[in-house]
Design a protein around this motif. Structure first.
Motif, PDB file in Angstrom:
ATOM      1  N   UNK B 108      -6.948  14.509   7.124  1.00 43.47           N
ATOM      2  CA  UNK B 108      -5.587  15.597   5.150  1.00 43.47           C
ATOM      3  C   UNK B 108      -4.984  15.557   5.400  1.00 43.47           C
ATOM      4  N   UNK B 109      -4.174  16.350   6.664  1.00 45.72           N
ATOM      5  CA  UNK B 109      -2.557  16.506   6.650  1.00 45.72           C
ATOM      6  C   UNK B 109      -1.631  15.109   7.136  1.00 45.72           C
ATOM      7  N   UNK B 110      -3.040  13.808   7.264  1.00 44.21           N
ATOM      8  CA  UNK B 110      -1.321  13.094   7.385  1.00 44.21           C
ATOM      9  C   UNK B 110      -1.473  12.483   6.260  1.00 44.21           C
ATOM     10  N   UNK B 111      -2.397  12.972   5.238  1.00 47.48           N
ATOM     11  CA  UNK B 111      -3.052  11.545   4.112  1.00 47.48           C
ATOM     12  C   UNK B 111      -1.921  12.422   3.263  1.00 47.48           C
ATOM     13  N   UNK B 112      -1.884  14.002   3.320  1.00 44.51           N
ATOM     14  CA  UNK B 112      -0.774  14.652   2.129  1.00 44.51           C
ATOM     15  C   UNK B 112       0.664  14.283   2.873  1.00 44.51           C
ATOM     16  N   UNK B 113       0.789  14.159   4.117  1.00 44.83           N
ATOM     17  CA  UNK B 113       2.171  14.277   4.943  1.00 44.83           C
ATOM     18  C   UNK B 113       2.388  12.492   4.639  1.00 44.83           C
ATOM     19  N   UNK B 114       1.543  11.523   4.308  1.00 43.34           N
ATOM     20  CA  UNK B 114       2.025  10.322   3.918  1.00 43.34           C
ATOM     21  C   UNK B 114       1.923  10.453   2.408  1.00 43.34           C
ATOM     22  N   UNK B 115       1.509  10.619   2.051  1.00 43.23           N
ATOM     23  CA  UNK B 115       1.247  10.290  -0.118  1.00 43.23           C
ATOM     24  C   UNK B 115       2.717  10.680  -0.623  1.00 43.23           C
ATOM     25  N   UNK B 116       3.843  11.194   0.117  1.00 37.83           N
ATOM     26  CA  UNK B 116       4.969  10.949  -0.341  1.00 37.83           C
ATOM     27  C   UNK B 116       5.564   9.874  -0.782  1.00 37.83           C
ATOM     28  N   UNK B 117       4.919   9.290   0.952  1.00 34.32           N
ATOM     29  CA  UNK B 117       5.792   7.334   1.047  1.00 34.32           C
ATOM     30  C   UNK B 117       4.778   6.761  -0.051  1.00 34.32           C
ATOM     31  N   UNK B 118       3.395   6.970   0.266  1.00 31.22           N
ATOM     32  CA  UNK B 118       3.089   6.081  -0.393  1.00 31.22           C
ATOM     33  C   UNK B 118       2.984   6.163  -1.881  1.00 31.22           C
ATOM     34  N   UNK B 119       3.379   7.262  -2.171  1.00 28.75           N
ATOM     35  CA  UNK B 119       3.734   7.432  -3.754  1.00 28.75           C
ATOM     36  C   UNK B 119       4.790   6.548  -4.834  1.00 28.75           C
ATOM     37  N   UNK B 120       6.279   5.999  -3.111  1.00 30.23           N
ATOM     38  CA  UNK B 120       7.234   5.774  -3.411  1.00 30.23           C
ATOM     39  C   UNK B 120       7.281   4.439  -2.965  1.00 30.23           C
ATOM     40  N   UNK B 121       6.240   3.727  -2.515  1.00 34.80           N
ATOM     41  CA  UNK B 121       6.207   2.433  -2.043  1.00 34.80           C
ATOM     42  C   UNK B 121       4.692   1.832  -3.275  1.00 34.80           C
ATOM     43  N   UNK B 122       4.087   2.403  -4.128  1.00 33.77           N
ATOM     44  CA  UNK B 122       3.588   1.981  -5.696  1.00 33.77           C
ATOM     45  C   UNK B 122       4.629   2.774  -5.770  1.00 33.77           C
ATOM     46  N   UNK B 123       5.548   2.495  -6.543  1.00 30.24           N
ATOM     47  CA  UNK B 123       6.505   2.784  -7.554  1.00 30.24           C
ATOM     48  C   UNK B 123       7.529   1.752  -7.605  1.00 30.24           C
ATOM     49  N   UNK B 124       7.850   1.734  -5.857  1.00 34.76           N
ATOM     50  CA  UNK B 124       9.299   0.749  -5.628  1.00 34.76           C
ATOM     51  C   UNK B 124       8.583  -1.005  -5.937  1.00 34.76           C
ATOM     52  N   UNK B 125       7.521  -0.588  -5.321  1.00 39.90           N
ATOM     53  CA  UNK B 125       6.769  -2.256  -4.470  1.00 39.90           C
ATOM     54  C   UNK B 125       5.976  -2.789  -6.142  1.00 39.90           C
TER      55      UNK B 125
END
Lengths: 240, 237
Positions: B108-125
């Motif tokens: 869960x910590x890893x998911x939480x840590x990478x959520x902003x990155x995933x959100x950015x990739x979703x929004x940008x790509x």
């Protein structure tokens, strides 16, 4: 008289927390982070160096199109470094902890900023090479490919403060922070794609149509969303 | 806070957390903290997972992803406890839940840590409109990104579970057998629960729904053996 060469004078110690210390003695720099001295100043200096180095690198690449594009790219370059760092702060903290960090959050931020600063300094050092090819090439693909190749050593040496941190006892293993640097690189590359074009002038704003209100400007079309790999491949294709 | 909030202790000082596990000092309150944290982390990442398709699906997946993780754990909890008893590890149900939720909290910590990155990739790509081919590519790329993140989180969770079991179970062989049984059971059930609760990433060619209308029609393994394998082997089903 003894026939021996006198030992060279001991090199002057670099000022603690300086960029010079970061480059020449990353272990000592890391020790300073673990010691917890002047962390705010360290972070500020490191982030400024990272932004400046990235700006210089993209400034050099922008000369492929024109000096106006170069200026625009410099601003984008600084923004890319800072934005990627801020977006990756949560993962920096978590991955550092997974590396067995015994550091406070502020020390972890300082360590991440040190990695970014090292990469920025390397990019700044390689910017003249990129500039030389940018002003004398006709292929955007070549310049984009060269930029990626030149950025590789920067990514490699960004690890120096991480290994220094391990030697200083701040972290147990380097795996988590290596992974974090990979995530940071992906975010930075995607941000480059988001802010494209980097090697050409932005497309002109569309002319207002007869249906627009007098004096109004038509909204510029948003660039197509795409993954950085696709963007890179397209750039390479167009350059051929 | 480090002492009080168990997920934070797990992140900052894994050895201290595992020592608590070994000494049986993770009680019902601690397990509840870990489970709640897993739900929170999964909800945040779930929202990022489906954000590219629509805010409604993001909301659905924010509710469904914790269900998959929590549901799988609860469904296999009894089986895990029985396996622990059969292998004579000395672990009870509370130990089982504490160890499993500890591993999931690390993921869960890893998911939480990478959520902003995933959100950015979703929004940008990821384009949310365009020709079918573009949308298909975006959907597949999203799948790859999220699979990579979830796999990373899963690997970290497995590593954490293994480290915990090595501390809690005196025999290395029994610990390895127990880890294999637990991970196998969790994967077997989790896959089916995930299959039932799809969509998660959200195909651009289907309507946004909480559950697919055929959610209970057949299970994941029937799909694999009935369609995927015959297709790969070139045999008509």
């Amino acid at each position: 008289m003894p026939d021996t060469i006198p030992p060279p004078p001991a090199p002057a110690a670099e000022p603690a927390g300086s960029l010079s210390e970061l480059l020449k003695a990353p272990d000592r720099y890391a020790l300073g982070i673990v010691g917890g001295g002047a962390l705010g100043a360290r972070v500020a200096v490191a982030l400024a160096a990272a932004a400046a180095g990235s700006a210089l690198f993209f400034f050099a690449a922008g000369f492929f199109a024109s000096w106006q594009v170069a200026l625009l790219d410099a601003a984008k370059g600084a923004g890319i470094a800072l934005f990627a760092f801020v977006l990756c702060l949560p993962s920096l903290y978590v991955f550092s902890c997974l590396s067995g960090a015994t550091l406070r959050a502020s020390q972890i931020v300082a360590a991440g900023a040190a990695c970014l600063a090292t990469a920025g300094l390397l990019l700044a050092a390689l910017a003249p090479v990129l500039w030389l090819f940018a002003v004398s090439s006709s292929s955007a693909g070549f310049v984009a490919g060269l930029a990626v190749v030149l950025a590789l050593p920067a990514a490699r040496y960004a690890l120096a403060p991480v290994t220094g941190l391990q030697r200083a006892g701040g972290i147990r293993t380097t795996g988590g922070l290596r992974l974090w640097l990979a995530v940071l690189a992906i975010v930075a590359l995607q941000t480059v794609t988001l802010l494209r074009p980097m090697l050409a002038a932005p497309p002109p704003e569309p002319e207002p149509t007869p249906f627009d209100a007098p004096g109004s400007k038509a909204a510029p079309a948003a660039p197509e969303k795409m993954f950085f790999l696709e963007h890179f491949l397209r750039t390479m294709d167009n350059g051929r | 806070m480090r002492r009080g909030f168990l997920p934070l202790l797990l992140l900052r000082d894994g050895d201290a957390f595992r020592a608590r596990l070994r000494e049986g000092r993770v009680g019902a309150g601690g397990i509840a903290q870990l489970a709640l944290f897993v739900c929170l982390a999964c909800a945040v990442y779930g929202a990022a997972l489906a954000g590219w398709r629509s805010p409604r699906l993001a909301l659905y997946v924010a509710a469904k992803l914790p269900l998959v993780f929590l549901g799988s754990t609860l469904v296999v909890a009894g089986c895990n406890a029985v396996a622990a008893a059969l292998l004579r590890t000395g672990l009870g149900l509370r130990d089982v839940l504490a160890a499993v939720f500890g591993a999931m909290a690390l993921a869960g910590w890893i998911l939480l840590a990478l959520a902003p990155v995933a959100l950015f990739l979703v929004a940008a790509a990821c384009p949310d409109a365009g020709p079918d081919e573009t949308l298909r590519r975006a959907h597949n790329a999203m799948l790859l990104v999220h699979c990579a993140v979830l796999a990373l989180a899963g690997l970290a969770g497995v590593a954490s579970l293994w480290a915990a079991l090595r501390r809690m179970v005196p025999s290395a062989r029994a610990a390895a057998s127990l880890a294999a049984v637990w991970i196998g059971a969790y994967a077997f059930v989790g896959t089916q629960l995930g299959w039932m609760l799809r969509p998660f990433v959200g195909s651009p060619f289907y309507d946004v729904v909480f559950l697919r209308p055929d959610a209970l029609d057949r299970n994941f393994y029937e799909f694999v053996f009935g369609e995927v394998l015959p297709f790969l082997l070139g045999v008509s089903p």
